[in-house]
Enzyme design. Sequence first.
Site: not given
Ligand code: ACO
Length: 422
Positions: A364, A307, A266
């Site tokens: 972020d 996101h 978060h």
């Molecule tokens: N880097 C590489 N691959 C990623 C990333 C990333 N940052 N984020 C998602 N993916 C990929 C996943 O591996 C998945 O791939 P697949 O379909 O081949 O299995 C696909 O994209 C979908 O990912 P999910 O985890 O299902 O997407 P979700 O929407 O649930 O996740 C999240 C969102 C948790 C923010 C994720 O993108 C992430 O971990 N990002 C990095 C951390 C980050 O920047 N967090 C801040 C978010 S903003 C906030 O909270 C204010």
Amino acid sequence: MSNTVTLTDNRTGASYEFPILDGTKGPSVIDISTLFTQTGMFTFDRGYTSTAMCRSSITFIDGQKGELLHRGYDIAYLAENHTFLEVSYLLLNKKLPNAHELEAFRLEMKKRSFIHEGMMKIFDAFPDKSHPMAILQAAVASLSSFYPDHLNANKPEEFHEMAMRIIAKMPTIAAFSYRFKKGIPIIYPNLDRGFTENFLYMLRSYPYEHVDLKPIEVKALDTVFMLHIDHEQNASTTTVRTVGSTHAHPYACIAAGIGALWGHAHGGANEGVIRQLEAIGTLDNVDKFIARAKDKNDPFRLMGFGHRVYKNFDPRAKVLKKMCAQLIDEIGIDSELLKVARRIEEIALSDEYFISRNLYPNVDFYSGLILKALGIPNDMFAVIFVIGRVSGWISQLIELKEQDSIKIVRPRQLYVGESNRV
Ligand code: ACO
């Protein structure tokens, strides 16, 4: 056709009807408040990803479109034309202030920015190794004992006072949390300075040294505060509302929100972005880390991309991207970390892996770069987020308290433990 949804239990053939409620924008909701009494079953929704937990008129998000509205105003419009304090006024008063109202609001913020001297003992008790978020959370919780009357606030003027106090004191508590941890002399609020400028002054200044604050630095930080002001029913806001539903002291609710915001999933995410960029280190390493991010067998994720709600460019990231470029240009930074960040952004915006998964740079990514450029220490990033978000939390709490009746938040569970053993 009736505005209902029918649920059929395929085991028995029994059907149950639930009303559909429409909001002014966004998806409708199915009102399942009678689900248990009708069916004897609960819903199972880990992380409440399909659950609307309240009615609210403060913030609207359309994740597919990349839209964010506060009280009906688009965030890009607000960022272009207004300040953090004006948007705080908007959240609290449901309208933007006129010149006279803004002046009164600013003045009240200044007057309320000091904290009780007794709080110094609280700051003093923390060891040097404390994270500033730990000090901030404890100090904010302690405010409930300095202002016990807010426990029973239920009139508009009482809500106003409790909101103004917490918004005005947060930068002071945040700056003191940092300075006590570092063991450097604290700097009291300076009433000649505006809200955001005063915070930077309390953070950076030394009694023996003139502090030079550039207008672009103040503007960039003010934009970061504004862009974090509220974001609908996220984890920390839900926490504030949950604790509020028990009729706890409002500042205990805010302290609970600070706890929820601390985590790297978060409010700690922008600190994670900078730590990852520091770990990547040089341009030569970028391709290796991009390959790791794309590797299905590697849990590594590129911080600052993707996101949970936005499947389009995060509208806050759009604003901060522009602000970040302007800040860097005006103060003239050209670090290796920035080069690495630019290269990663470029790859992610053109690489099929990121495009096909809608993994855009998020808020972020740019707020981390802005705070780094402002020379703010990494462990203060989440604290900065709190200074912005507190206006949203307190507005959401007032909205909860203004309802005719408050229902205590009490989810149920799917029990998977032992059955009766004796
Ligand atoms: N880097 C590489 N691959 C990623 C990333 C990333 N940052 N984020 C998602 N993916 C990929 C996943 O591996 C998945 O791939 P697949 O379909 O081949 O299995 C696909 O994209 C979908 O990912 P999910 O985890 O299902 O997407 P979700 O929407 O649930 O996740 C999240 C969102 C948790 C923010 C994720 O993108 C992430 O971990 N990002 C990095 C951390 C980050 O920047 N967090 C801040 C978010 S903003 C906030 O909270 C204010």
